[in-house]
Design a protein around this motif. Structure first.
Motif, PDB file in Angstrom:
ATOM      1  N   SER A  87     121.886  75.558 -25.316  1.00 20.30           N
ATOM      2  CA  SER A  87     122.499  76.764 -24.758  1.00 20.30           C
ATOM      3  C   SER A  87     123.807  77.074 -25.468  1.00 20.30           C
TER       4      SER A  87
ATOM      5  N   HIS B  44     126.368  77.009 -22.468  1.00 23.92           N
ATOM      6  CA  HIS B  44     126.477  75.742 -21.743  1.00 23.92           C
ATOM      7  C   HIS B  44     126.505  74.521 -22.661  1.00 23.92           C
TER       8      HIS B  44
ATOM      9  N   HIS C  53     121.245  71.864 -19.191  1.00 24.04           N
ATOM     10  CA  HIS C  53     121.630  72.579 -20.414  1.00 24.04           C
ATOM     11  C   HIS C  53     122.379  71.677 -21.399  1.00 24.04           C
TER      12      HIS C  53
ATOM     13  N   VAL D 251     116.504  75.064 -20.465  1.00 30.21           N
ATOM     14  CA  VAL D 251     116.250  76.332 -21.166  1.00 30.21           C
ATOM     15  C   VAL D 251     114.815  76.297 -21.728  1.00 30.21           C
TER      16      VAL D 251
ATOM     17  N   GLU E  49     121.976  82.098 -13.749  1.00 33.61           N
ATOM     18  CA  GLU E  49     122.038  80.793 -14.426  1.00 33.61           C
ATOM     19  C   GLU E  49     122.598  79.686 -13.528  1.00 33.61           C
TER      20      GLU E  49
END
Ligand code: SF4
Length: 467
Positions: free
Chosen positions: A16, A19, A65, A401, A454
Protein backbone atom coordinates in the motif's frame (compact mmCIF):
# COMPACT_ATOMS: atom_id res chain seq x y z
CA UNK A 1 -0.23 24.66 -9.29
CA UNK A 2 2.31 21.94 -9.95
CA UNK A 3 2.33 18.27 -9.17
CA UNK A 4 5.09 16.45 -11.01
CA UNK A 5 4.57 13.27 -12.98
CA UNK A 6 7.15 11.79 -10.58
CA UNK A 7 5.02 12.75 -7.57
CA UNK A 8 2.21 10.59 -8.93
CA UNK A 9 4.30 7.72 -10.30
CA UNK A 10 6.69 6.69 -7.53
CA UNK A 11 8.66 3.46 -7.46
CA UNK A 12 8.31 1.68 -4.12
CA UNK A 13 7.09 -1.55 -2.58
CA UNK A 14 3.70 -3.12 -1.86
CA UNK A 15 1.16 -3.57 -0.61
CA UNK A 16 0.00 0.00 0.00
CA UNK A 17 1.26 3.47 -0.86
CA UNK A 18 -0.61 5.12 2.02
CA UNK A 19 -0.15 2.30 4.54
CA UNK A 20 3.29 0.95 3.56
CA UNK A 21 5.28 3.50 1.57
CA UNK A 22 3.96 6.55 3.44
CA UNK A 23 4.68 5.22 6.96
CA UNK A 24 8.14 4.04 5.86
CA UNK A 25 8.88 7.52 4.53
CA UNK A 26 7.49 9.09 7.72
CA UNK A 27 9.76 6.90 9.87
CA UNK A 28 12.81 7.89 7.86
CA UNK A 29 11.77 11.56 8.09
CA UNK A 30 11.55 11.17 11.85
CA UNK A 31 15.04 9.67 11.94
CA UNK A 32 16.33 12.73 10.08
CA UNK A 33 14.63 14.97 12.66
CA UNK A 34 16.12 13.00 15.54
CA UNK A 35 19.58 13.48 14.05
CA UNK A 36 19.00 17.16 13.23
CA UNK A 37 19.26 20.29 15.37
CA UNK A 38 15.75 21.52 14.82
CA UNK A 39 14.50 20.70 18.30
CA UNK A 40 15.56 21.72 21.85
CA UNK A 41 17.90 18.95 22.90
CA UNK A 42 18.86 19.18 26.59
CA UNK A 43 22.64 19.36 27.00
CA UNK A 44 24.27 15.98 27.52
CA UNK A 45 21.02 14.06 26.98
CA UNK A 46 20.94 11.41 24.28
CA UNK A 47 18.10 9.66 22.51
CA UNK A 48 17.97 6.10 23.88
CA UNK A 49 14.66 4.67 22.69
CA UNK A 50 12.22 5.24 19.81
CA UNK A 51 8.47 4.65 19.68
CA UNK A 52 5.64 4.97 17.18
CA UNK A 53 1.84 4.92 17.28
CA UNK A 54 -0.49 4.33 14.34
CA UNK A 55 -3.95 5.88 14.31
CA UNK A 56 -7.22 5.78 12.37
CA UNK A 57 -7.13 3.63 9.25
CA UNK A 58 -3.46 2.84 9.82
CA UNK A 59 -4.41 1.20 13.13
CA UNK A 60 -7.41 -0.68 11.73
CA UNK A 61 -5.82 -2.11 8.59
CA UNK A 62 -2.15 -1.54 9.38
CA UNK A 63 -1.19 -5.15 9.97
CA UNK A 64 -2.90 -6.36 6.78
CA UNK A 65 -1.30 -3.52 4.80
CA UNK A 66 2.16 -4.12 6.30
CA UNK A 67 2.26 -0.76 8.11
CA UNK A 68 3.97 -2.24 11.15
CA UNK A 69 6.70 -3.75 8.97
CA UNK A 70 7.03 -0.49 7.06
CA UNK A 71 7.59 1.52 10.25
CA UNK A 72 10.18 -0.99 11.49
CA UNK A 73 11.99 -0.87 8.15
CA UNK A 74 11.79 2.93 8.08
CA UNK A 75 13.36 3.12 11.53
CA UNK A 76 16.23 0.96 10.29
CA UNK A 77 16.90 3.68 7.70
CA UNK A 78 15.17 2.11 4.70
CA UNK A 79 12.99 4.10 2.30
CA UNK A 80 10.52 2.79 -0.31
CA UNK A 81 13.23 3.26 -2.94
CA UNK A 82 16.15 1.66 -1.07
CA UNK A 83 14.37 -1.27 0.54
CA UNK A 84 14.95 -4.65 -1.09
CA UNK A 85 11.64 -6.59 -0.99
CA UNK A 86 13.57 -9.88 -0.87
CA UNK A 87 15.49 -8.87 2.28
CA UNK A 88 12.77 -6.97 4.13
CA UNK A 89 11.39 -9.93 6.12
CA UNK A 90 14.84 -10.78 7.49
CA UNK A 91 15.44 -7.13 8.47
CA UNK A 92 12.14 -7.00 10.36
CA UNK A 93 12.84 -10.27 12.17
CA UNK A 94 16.29 -9.00 13.20
CA UNK A 95 14.79 -5.88 14.78
CA UNK A 96 12.18 -7.97 16.60
CA UNK A 97 14.87 -10.31 17.94
CA UNK A 98 17.38 -7.60 18.92
CA UNK A 99 14.74 -5.06 20.06
CA UNK A 100 16.95 -2.41 18.56
CA UNK A 101 17.39 -0.41 15.35
CA UNK A 102 20.73 0.76 13.99
CA UNK A 103 20.09 3.12 11.07
CA UNK A 104 23.17 4.32 9.18
CA UNK A 105 24.58 7.57 10.62
CA UNK A 106 22.87 7.05 13.98
CA UNK A 107 24.25 5.59 17.22
CA UNK A 108 21.46 2.97 17.38
CA UNK A 109 18.31 3.06 19.50
CA UNK A 110 16.31 0.64 21.59
CA UNK A 111 13.07 -0.21 19.80
CA UNK A 112 11.02 -3.26 20.69
CA UNK A 113 8.18 -3.46 18.17
CA UNK A 114 6.08 -5.55 20.57
CA UNK A 115 6.05 -2.66 23.06
CA UNK A 116 7.15 0.48 21.23
CA UNK A 117 4.91 0.19 18.17
CA UNK A 118 1.27 0.76 19.12
CA UNK A 119 -1.83 0.35 16.95
CA UNK A 120 -4.12 2.89 18.57
CA UNK A 121 -7.67 2.35 17.27
CA UNK A 122 -9.22 4.56 19.95
CA UNK A 123 -7.50 7.90 19.32
CA UNK A 124 -7.69 9.12 15.73
CA UNK A 125 -5.44 12.05 14.89
CA UNK A 126 -7.44 15.01 13.72
CA UNK A 127 -5.66 16.03 10.53
CA UNK A 128 -6.30 12.95 8.37
CA UNK A 129 -7.51 9.34 8.63
CA UNK A 130 -3.93 8.05 8.22
CA UNK A 131 -2.16 9.62 11.19
CA UNK A 132 0.95 8.43 12.98
CA UNK A 133 3.17 9.75 15.77
CA UNK A 134 6.82 9.06 16.44
CA UNK A 135 8.58 9.50 19.76
CA UNK A 136 12.18 9.74 21.00
CA UNK A 137 12.97 9.11 24.69
CA UNK A 138 16.09 9.41 26.81
CA UNK A 139 17.45 6.56 28.95
CA UNK A 140 15.23 7.64 31.86
CA UNK A 141 12.13 7.31 29.67
CA UNK A 142 11.53 11.06 29.35
CA UNK A 143 9.94 12.15 26.06
CA UNK A 144 12.42 14.30 24.15
CA UNK A 145 10.78 14.63 20.76
CA UNK A 146 7.38 13.86 19.29
CA UNK A 147 6.38 14.36 15.67
CA UNK A 148 3.06 13.70 13.94
CA UNK A 149 2.84 12.82 10.24
CA UNK A 150 -0.02 12.04 7.93
CA UNK A 151 0.09 9.64 4.99
CA UNK A 152 -2.30 11.36 2.62
CA UNK A 153 -2.38 8.82 -0.21
CA UNK A 154 -0.13 7.79 -3.07
CA UNK A 155 2.92 7.67 -0.75
CA UNK A 156 2.72 11.40 0.07
CA UNK A 157 3.63 12.22 3.67
CA UNK A 158 3.14 15.56 5.41
CA UNK A 159 3.83 16.86 8.90
CA UNK A 160 1.09 18.60 10.87
CA UNK A 161 2.37 22.01 9.76
CA UNK A 162 2.60 20.96 6.11
CA UNK A 163 -0.94 19.60 6.25
CA UNK A 164 -2.21 22.92 7.52
CA UNK A 165 -0.32 24.81 4.80
CA UNK A 166 -1.65 22.39 2.22
CA UNK A 167 -5.24 22.90 3.36
CA UNK A 168 -4.75 26.64 3.05
CA UNK A 169 -2.90 26.66 -0.27
CA UNK A 170 -4.44 23.62 -1.93
CA UNK A 171 -1.44 21.35 -2.61
CA UNK A 172 1.57 19.93 -0.90
CA UNK A 173 3.92 20.45 -3.81
CA UNK A 174 2.97 23.83 -5.13
CA UNK A 175 5.35 25.94 -3.11
CA UNK A 176 8.09 27.65 -5.06
CA UNK A 177 7.30 25.93 -8.35
CA UNK A 178 6.06 28.20 -11.07
CA UNK A 179 5.11 26.64 -14.41
CA UNK A 180 3.92 28.04 -17.76
CA UNK A 181 0.63 26.09 -17.70
CA UNK A 182 -0.53 26.18 -14.08
CA UNK A 183 -3.93 24.53 -14.63
CA UNK A 184 -5.56 23.48 -11.38
CA UNK A 185 -8.75 22.03 -12.84
CA UNK A 186 -10.00 20.61 -16.12
CA UNK A 187 -11.65 23.84 -17.30
CA UNK A 188 -8.35 25.69 -17.01
CA UNK A 189 -6.50 22.81 -18.65
CA UNK A 190 -8.82 22.90 -21.69
CA UNK A 191 -8.70 26.69 -21.87
CA UNK A 192 -4.89 26.69 -21.85
CA UNK A 193 -4.78 23.90 -24.44
CA UNK A 194 -7.14 25.83 -26.67
CA UNK A 195 -5.18 29.09 -26.35
CA UNK A 196 -1.76 27.50 -26.82
CA UNK A 197 -2.72 24.94 -29.45
CA UNK A 198 -0.82 22.34 -27.41
CA UNK A 199 -1.90 18.90 -26.32
CA UNK A 200 -2.26 18.08 -22.62
CA UNK A 201 0.95 16.01 -22.77
CA UNK A 202 2.81 18.92 -24.40
CA UNK A 203 1.69 21.38 -21.72
CA UNK A 204 2.60 18.92 -18.98
CA UNK A 205 6.00 18.35 -20.59
CA UNK A 206 6.70 22.08 -20.73
CA UNK A 207 5.73 22.38 -17.06
CA UNK A 208 8.03 19.50 -16.10
CA UNK A 209 10.89 20.90 -18.17
CA UNK A 210 10.94 24.07 -16.11
CA UNK A 211 12.41 21.88 -13.32
CA UNK A 212 14.51 19.36 -15.26
CA UNK A 213 16.06 18.87 -18.67
CA UNK A 214 14.25 17.12 -21.48
CA UNK A 215 16.73 14.29 -21.21
CA UNK A 216 16.11 13.87 -17.46
CA UNK A 217 12.36 13.92 -17.99
CA UNK A 218 12.45 11.31 -20.77
CA UNK A 219 14.83 9.09 -18.82
CA UNK A 220 12.61 9.36 -15.77
CA UNK A 221 9.48 8.50 -17.77
CA UNK A 222 11.22 5.56 -19.43
CA UNK A 223 12.39 4.37 -16.01
CA UNK A 224 8.82 4.53 -14.66
CA UNK A 225 7.47 2.50 -17.58
CA UNK A 226 10.33 0.02 -17.26
CA UNK A 227 9.47 -0.50 -13.56
CA UNK A 228 5.77 -0.90 -14.40
CA UNK A 229 6.56 -3.37 -17.15
CA UNK A 230 8.97 -5.26 -14.89
CA UNK A 231 6.23 -5.55 -12.31
CA UNK A 232 3.80 -6.99 -14.88
CA UNK A 233 6.42 -9.48 -16.07
CA UNK A 234 7.28 -10.60 -12.53
CA UNK A 235 3.60 -10.97 -11.69
CA UNK A 236 3.10 -13.14 -14.78
CA UNK A 237 5.91 -15.46 -13.72
CA UNK A 238 4.80 -16.18 -10.15
CA UNK A 239 2.49 -18.82 -8.66
CA UNK A 240 1.33 -19.65 -5.18
CA UNK A 241 -0.56 -18.17 -2.26
CA UNK A 242 -0.24 -14.50 -1.39
CA UNK A 243 0.82 -13.59 2.15
CA UNK A 244 -1.44 -12.35 4.93
CA UNK A 245 -3.58 -15.36 5.88
CA UNK A 246 -6.50 -15.10 3.42
CA UNK A 247 -4.90 -17.86 1.32
CA UNK A 248 -5.75 -16.07 -1.91
CA UNK A 249 -4.03 -17.77 -4.84
CA UNK A 250 -2.23 -15.88 -7.57
CA UNK A 251 -4.10 -16.26 -10.88
CA UNK A 252 -2.38 -13.98 -13.40
CA UNK A 253 0.18 -16.54 -14.55
CA UNK A 254 -2.36 -19.33 -15.12
CA UNK A 255 -4.68 -17.01 -17.02
CA UNK A 256 -1.72 -15.79 -19.06
CA UNK A 257 -0.73 -19.35 -19.97
CA UNK A 258 -4.29 -20.11 -21.12
CA UNK A 259 -4.37 -16.99 -23.27
CA UNK A 260 -1.03 -17.84 -24.84
CA UNK A 261 -2.32 -21.31 -25.65
CA UNK A 262 -5.45 -19.91 -27.32
CA UNK A 263 -3.31 -17.43 -29.22
CA UNK A 264 -0.99 -20.16 -30.53
CA UNK A 265 -3.90 -22.38 -31.55
CA UNK A 266 -5.58 -19.47 -33.32
CA UNK A 267 -8.75 -20.07 -31.36
CA UNK A 268 -11.16 -17.12 -31.65
CA UNK A 269 -11.63 -15.19 -28.41
CA UNK A 270 -14.15 -12.36 -28.58
CA UNK A 271 -13.00 -11.20 -25.14
CA UNK A 272 -9.32 -11.11 -26.02
CA UNK A 273 -8.61 -7.46 -25.18
CA UNK A 274 -10.51 -7.68 -21.88
CA UNK A 275 -8.61 -10.83 -20.95
CA UNK A 276 -5.21 -9.28 -21.61
CA UNK A 277 -6.15 -6.11 -19.71
CA UNK A 278 -7.25 -8.21 -16.74
CA UNK A 279 -4.17 -10.38 -16.54
CA UNK A 280 -1.81 -7.42 -16.83
CA UNK A 281 -3.62 -5.56 -14.03
CA UNK A 282 -3.87 -8.66 -11.84
CA UNK A 283 -0.18 -9.44 -12.33
CA UNK A 284 0.73 -6.01 -10.91
CA UNK A 285 -1.67 -6.19 -8.01
CA UNK A 286 -0.62 -9.71 -7.10
CA UNK A 287 2.97 -8.47 -6.97
CA UNK A 288 1.79 -5.55 -4.85
CA UNK A 289 -0.09 -7.84 -2.47
CA UNK A 290 3.07 -9.92 -2.11
CA UNK A 291 5.07 -6.84 -1.08
CA UNK A 292 6.97 -6.64 -4.39
CA UNK A 293 8.39 -3.66 -6.28
CA UNK A 294 5.57 -1.55 -7.76
CA UNK A 295 4.90 1.96 -9.04
CA UNK A 296 2.14 4.09 -7.53
CA UNK A 297 -0.39 4.88 -10.26
CA UNK A 298 -1.60 6.89 -8.42
CA UNK A 299 -1.49 4.53 -5.40
CA UNK A 300 -0.23 1.01 -4.76
CA UNK A 301 -3.72 -0.44 -4.30
CA UNK A 302 -4.60 0.95 -7.74
CA UNK A 303 -1.18 0.26 -9.27
CA UNK A 304 -2.39 -2.28 -11.85
CA UNK A 305 -4.99 -0.34 -13.84
CA UNK A 306 -2.81 2.16 -15.68
CA UNK A 307 0.09 -0.18 -16.58
CA UNK A 308 -2.46 -2.70 -17.86
CA UNK A 309 -3.99 -0.12 -20.21
CA UNK A 310 -0.58 1.06 -21.39
CA UNK A 311 0.60 -2.50 -22.00
CA UNK A 312 -2.69 -3.24 -23.80
CA UNK A 313 -2.02 -0.26 -26.09
CA UNK A 314 1.48 -1.57 -26.87
CA UNK A 315 0.04 -5.04 -27.47
CA UNK A 316 -2.92 -4.19 -29.68
CA UNK A 317 -2.11 -0.89 -31.37
CA UNK A 318 0.58 -1.17 -34.06
CA UNK A 319 1.31 2.58 -33.96
CA UNK A 320 2.40 2.39 -30.29
CA UNK A 321 5.93 3.68 -29.68
CA UNK A 322 8.26 5.08 -27.01
CA UNK A 323 7.17 8.70 -27.56
CA UNK A 324 3.57 7.58 -27.09
CA UNK A 325 4.41 5.91 -23.78
CA UNK A 326 5.80 9.21 -22.51
CA UNK A 327 2.74 11.14 -23.74
CA UNK A 328 0.47 8.56 -22.09
CA UNK A 329 2.19 9.00 -18.72
CA UNK A 330 2.27 12.80 -18.97
CA UNK A 331 -1.42 13.03 -19.89
CA UNK A 332 -2.39 10.61 -17.13
CA UNK A 333 -0.34 12.60 -14.62
CA UNK A 334 -2.04 15.85 -15.66
CA UNK A 335 -5.44 14.31 -14.89
CA UNK A 336 -4.19 12.64 -11.69
CA UNK A 337 -2.82 15.97 -10.48
CA UNK A 338 -6.19 17.65 -11.00
CA UNK A 339 -7.98 14.89 -9.10
CA UNK A 340 -5.50 14.96 -6.23
CA UNK A 341 -5.63 18.75 -6.00
CA UNK A 342 -9.41 19.02 -5.98
CA UNK A 343 -10.50 15.79 -4.29
CA UNK A 344 -8.31 12.89 -3.18
CA UNK A 345 -6.52 9.75 -4.33
CA UNK A 346 -6.70 8.19 -0.85
CA UNK A 347 -9.01 5.26 -0.05
CA UNK A 348 -8.94 6.31 3.60
CA UNK A 349 -10.30 9.72 2.65
CA UNK A 350 -12.84 9.02 -0.12
CA UNK A 351 -13.00 5.24 -0.59
CA UNK A 352 -11.89 3.26 -3.63
CA UNK A 353 -13.43 5.77 -6.06
CA UNK A 354 -10.33 7.85 -5.22
CA UNK A 355 -7.92 5.00 -5.89
CA UNK A 356 -9.12 2.73 -8.70
CA UNK A 357 -11.53 5.45 -9.91
CA UNK A 358 -8.67 7.92 -10.27
CA UNK A 359 -6.40 5.29 -11.81
CA UNK A 360 -9.06 4.44 -14.39
CA UNK A 361 -9.62 8.12 -15.24
CA UNK A 362 -5.86 8.67 -15.63
CA UNK A 363 -5.50 5.58 -17.82
CA UNK A 364 -8.51 6.55 -19.96
CA UNK A 365 -7.03 10.01 -20.50
CA UNK A 366 -3.62 8.58 -21.41
CA UNK A 367 -5.08 6.07 -23.85
CA UNK A 368 -7.39 8.59 -25.50
CA UNK A 369 -4.43 10.95 -25.97
CA UNK A 370 -2.18 8.37 -27.64
CA UNK A 371 -5.04 7.24 -29.87
CA UNK A 372 -5.09 10.80 -31.21
CA UNK A 373 -7.78 12.33 -29.01
CA UNK A 374 -8.16 16.09 -28.75
CA UNK A 375 -7.83 17.68 -25.28
CA UNK A 376 -11.65 17.76 -25.10
CA UNK A 377 -11.89 14.06 -25.93
CA UNK A 378 -9.18 13.27 -23.38
CA UNK A 379 -11.08 15.18 -20.70
CA UNK A 380 -14.24 13.34 -21.74
CA UNK A 381 -12.49 9.95 -21.46
CA UNK A 382 -11.24 10.75 -17.94
CA UNK A 383 -14.69 11.93 -16.94
CA UNK A 384 -16.47 8.81 -18.22
CA UNK A 385 -14.06 6.54 -16.35
CA UNK A 386 -14.29 8.50 -13.10
CA UNK A 387 -18.07 8.96 -13.25
CA UNK A 388 -18.57 5.22 -13.35
CA UNK A 389 -16.51 4.62 -10.24
CA UNK A 390 -18.33 7.23 -8.13
CA UNK A 391 -19.45 5.91 -4.76
CA UNK A 392 -17.10 2.93 -4.78
CA UNK A 393 -16.14 2.03 -1.24
CA UNK A 394 -12.90 0.70 0.20
CA UNK A 395 -13.57 -2.50 2.13
CA UNK A 396 -10.56 -4.81 1.83
CA UNK A 397 -11.17 -8.24 3.35
CA UNK A 398 -8.86 -8.90 6.29
CA UNK A 399 -7.32 -5.46 5.79
CA UNK A 400 -5.26 -6.96 2.94
CA UNK A 401 -4.86 -5.32 -0.46
CA UNK A 402 -6.15 -8.46 -2.21
CA UNK A 403 -9.94 -8.78 -2.19
CA UNK A 404 -11.51 -6.85 -3.88
CA UNK A 405 -8.43 -4.86 -4.90
CA UNK A 406 -6.79 -7.23 -7.40
CA UNK A 407 -9.84 -7.85 -9.61
CA UNK A 408 -10.94 -4.27 -9.10
CA UNK A 409 -7.86 -3.06 -10.94
CA UNK A 410 -8.71 -5.37 -13.82
CA UNK A 411 -12.19 -3.89 -14.02
CA UNK A 412 -10.77 -0.37 -13.73
CA UNK A 413 -8.59 -1.09 -16.77
CA UNK A 414 -11.52 -2.44 -18.82
CA UNK A 415 -13.58 0.65 -17.95
CA UNK A 416 -10.69 2.92 -18.91
CA UNK A 417 -10.44 1.40 -22.38
CA UNK A 418 -14.21 1.61 -22.83
CA UNK A 419 -14.18 5.25 -21.71
CA UNK A 420 -11.37 6.17 -24.12
CA UNK A 421 -13.11 4.35 -26.95
CA UNK A 422 -16.42 6.12 -26.29
CA UNK A 423 -14.76 9.51 -25.97
CA UNK A 424 -12.72 9.28 -29.17
CA UNK A 425 -15.81 8.42 -31.16
CA UNK A 426 -17.46 11.65 -29.99
CA UNK A 427 -16.55 15.28 -30.60
CA UNK A 428 -15.44 16.07 -27.04
CA UNK A 429 -18.74 17.69 -26.09
CA UNK A 430 -20.40 15.92 -23.20
CA UNK A 431 -22.90 16.34 -20.42
CA UNK A 432 -20.89 15.93 -17.19
CA UNK A 433 -17.66 17.95 -16.96
CA UNK A 434 -14.64 16.21 -15.44
CA UNK A 435 -14.48 18.89 -12.73
CA UNK A 436 -18.07 18.06 -11.73
CA UNK A 437 -17.24 14.35 -11.48
CA UNK A 438 -14.20 15.16 -9.33
CA UNK A 439 -16.21 17.43 -7.04
CA UNK A 440 -18.91 14.73 -6.79
CA UNK A 441 -16.25 12.25 -5.76
CA UNK A 442 -14.98 14.64 -3.08
CA UNK A 443 -18.47 15.25 -1.68
CA UNK A 444 -19.34 11.55 -1.78
CA UNK A 445 -16.12 10.84 0.10
CA UNK A 446 -17.00 13.37 2.78
CA UNK A 447 -20.44 11.79 3.18
CA UNK A 448 -19.13 8.21 3.10
CA UNK A 449 -19.32 6.36 6.39
CA UNK A 450 -15.89 5.69 7.92
CA UNK A 451 -16.68 1.96 7.71
CA UNK A 452 -16.09 2.16 3.97
CA UNK A 453 -12.88 4.15 4.02
CA UNK A 454 -10.07 1.62 4.39
CA UNK A 455 -10.97 0.55 7.91
CA UNK A 456 -12.22 -2.96 7.01
CA UNK A 457 -15.20 -2.32 9.30
CA UNK A 458 -17.88 -2.65 6.62
CA UNK A 459 -18.77 -3.96 3.16
CA UNK A 460 -17.03 -7.07 1.86
CA UNK A 461 -14.68 -6.97 4.83
CA UNK A 462 -17.49 -7.97 7.19
CA UNK A 463 -19.54 -10.11 4.81
CA UNK A 464 -16.86 -12.49 3.60
CA UNK A 465 -15.76 -15.15 6.01
CA UNK A 466 -11.97 -15.25 6.34
CA UNK A 467 -10.67 -18.80 6.31
S1 SF4 B 1 -10.53 -1.50 -1.99
FE1 SF4 B 1 -9.58 0.01 -3.38
S2 SF4 B 1 -8.98 1.73 -2.07
FE2 SF4 B 1 -9.35 -0.04 -0.74
S3 SF4 B 1 -7.34 -0.99 -0.44
FE3 SF4 B 1 -8.36 -2.03 -2.18
S4 SF4 B 1 -7.66 -0.90 -4.03
FE4 SF4 B 1 -7.17 0.41 -2.24
Amino acid sequence: MFLSVFDLFKIGIGPSSSHTMGPMTAASRFLAEVAGDDWPRPAGVKVDRLGASLHGSLAYTGVGHGTDRAVILGLTGETPITVDPDKADAQVEKVKAEKRVSPPGHPGYNFDPAVDLVLDKKTPLLGHANGMAFYAYDAAGRLLLKRIYYSIGGGFVVSEEELQRMKTRGSVTTEGKKVPYPFKNAVEMLRMADKSGLSIAEMKRINEETHMTREELDQGLDHIWSAMKGCIDRGLSQDGIMPGGLKVRRRARQLHDKLQEQWQQNRPNPLLANDWLSIYAMAVNEENAAGGRVVTAPTNGAAGTLPAVLRYWLHFHPEADQAGIRDFLLTAAAVGGIIKTNASISGAEVGCQGEVGSASAMAAAGLCAVMGGTPEQVENAAEIALEHHLGMTCDPVGGLVQVPCIERNALGAVKAVTAASLAIKGDGKHFVPLDAAIETMRQTGVDMNEKYKETSQGGLAVNVVEC
